[in-house]
Design a protein around this motif. Sequence first.
Motif, PDB file in Angstrom:
ATOM      1  N   UNK A   1       0.797  -1.101   0.049  1.00  0.00           N
ATOM      2  CA  UNK A   1      -0.032  -0.048  -0.192  1.00  0.00           C
ATOM      3  C   UNK A   1       0.800   1.120   0.040  1.00  0.00           C
ATOM      4  N   UNK A   2       1.980   1.116   0.556  1.00  0.00           N
ATOM      5  CA  UNK A   2       2.984   2.305   0.669  1.00  0.00           C
ATOM      6  C   UNK A   2       4.200   1.971  -0.376  1.00  0.00           C
ATOM      7  N   UNK A   3       4.223   1.871  -1.330  1.00  0.00           N
ATOM      8  CA  UNK A   3       5.509   1.524  -2.166  1.00  0.00           C
ATOM      9  C   UNK A   3       6.709   2.495  -1.823  1.00  0.00           C
ATOM     10  N   UNK A   4       7.712   1.825  -1.580  1.00  0.00           N
ATOM     11  CA  UNK A   4       8.783   2.592  -0.961  1.00  0.00           C
ATOM     12  C   UNK A   4       8.830   2.695   0.572  1.00  0.00           C
ATOM     13  N   UNK A   5       8.085   2.477   1.125  1.00  0.00           N
ATOM     14  CA  UNK A   5       8.202   2.339   2.649  1.00  0.00           C
ATOM     15  C   UNK A   5       9.485   1.904   3.346  1.00  0.00           C
ATOM     16  N   UNK A   6      10.140   2.685   4.111  1.00  0.00           N
ATOM     17  CA  UNK A   6      11.626   2.176   4.627  1.00  0.00           C
ATOM     18  C   UNK A   6      11.059   1.547   6.041  1.00  0.00           C
ATOM     19  N   UNK A   7      11.081   0.128   5.978  1.00  0.00           N
ATOM     20  CA  UNK A   7      10.943  -0.543   7.328  1.00  0.00           C
ATOM     21  C   UNK A   7      12.205  -1.011   7.823  1.00  0.00           C
TER      22      UNK A   7
END
Length: 235
Positions: A119-125
């Motif tokens: 849902x949040x492409x590129x999210x940095x987890x």
Amino acid sequence: MKDNRVSLNGVKVYPFTSFDQLLTHVEREKGILVAINAEKILHATDQTRAIINRNIGYCDGSGAVLAMKKRGHGEVVKIAGCELWLKLVAALSPQKRSFYLVGSKQTVIEATVAKLRKEFPGIHIVNYRNGYIQSEEERQALLDDIATKKPDVVFVAMGSPKQELLMEEMAERHPAIYQGLGGSFDVYTGHVKRAPQWWVDHNLEFAYRLIKQPSRIKRQIHLLRFLWLVEMGRI
């Protein structure tokens, strides 16, 4: 925002009037976001009051909002915790902020991370783990990892006050935006069903849960006492 918190049965709550105001506050000052509802106010103990008052209490329930409005804060809004964390992700992920997730069962946390990445492409987890910390060694390893990876935002879904106590330990090692989520990962992944939107929009989630789980009646009766105390000006 200056410390203009309102004390409700000794529980200090910020009168946030929007999500944006809350976000501005927590970005500037960092800290731990703690959801406040009628039950937490009514059943506050010395321990829970101290935890909340050290941190950033916000109105998560319609009862808390009602009590705040009774005190003259007519513009205060309900900010549901199970929605707030996703709003934080939506607002901060495009800024390349980093996230760390702790809580729930392994299958649920893995499903949560997978859905967030979709849902949040590129999210940095930077990392994640389940909420079952079995030993002091595991606890220290988690605290060390937080201090090493230095995430901008940490979500902990373990239930109160366990999650708040753990987040306070984390915050001592690394200042960041922290939020306790209770069962929000389960709701997000569909393992637990939230009330339909109509019930949410009309502040009737408590009624929906009561219909689905009649055994909650003992808890709901306390809400009547809460409303009476608010009306009498005793909260």
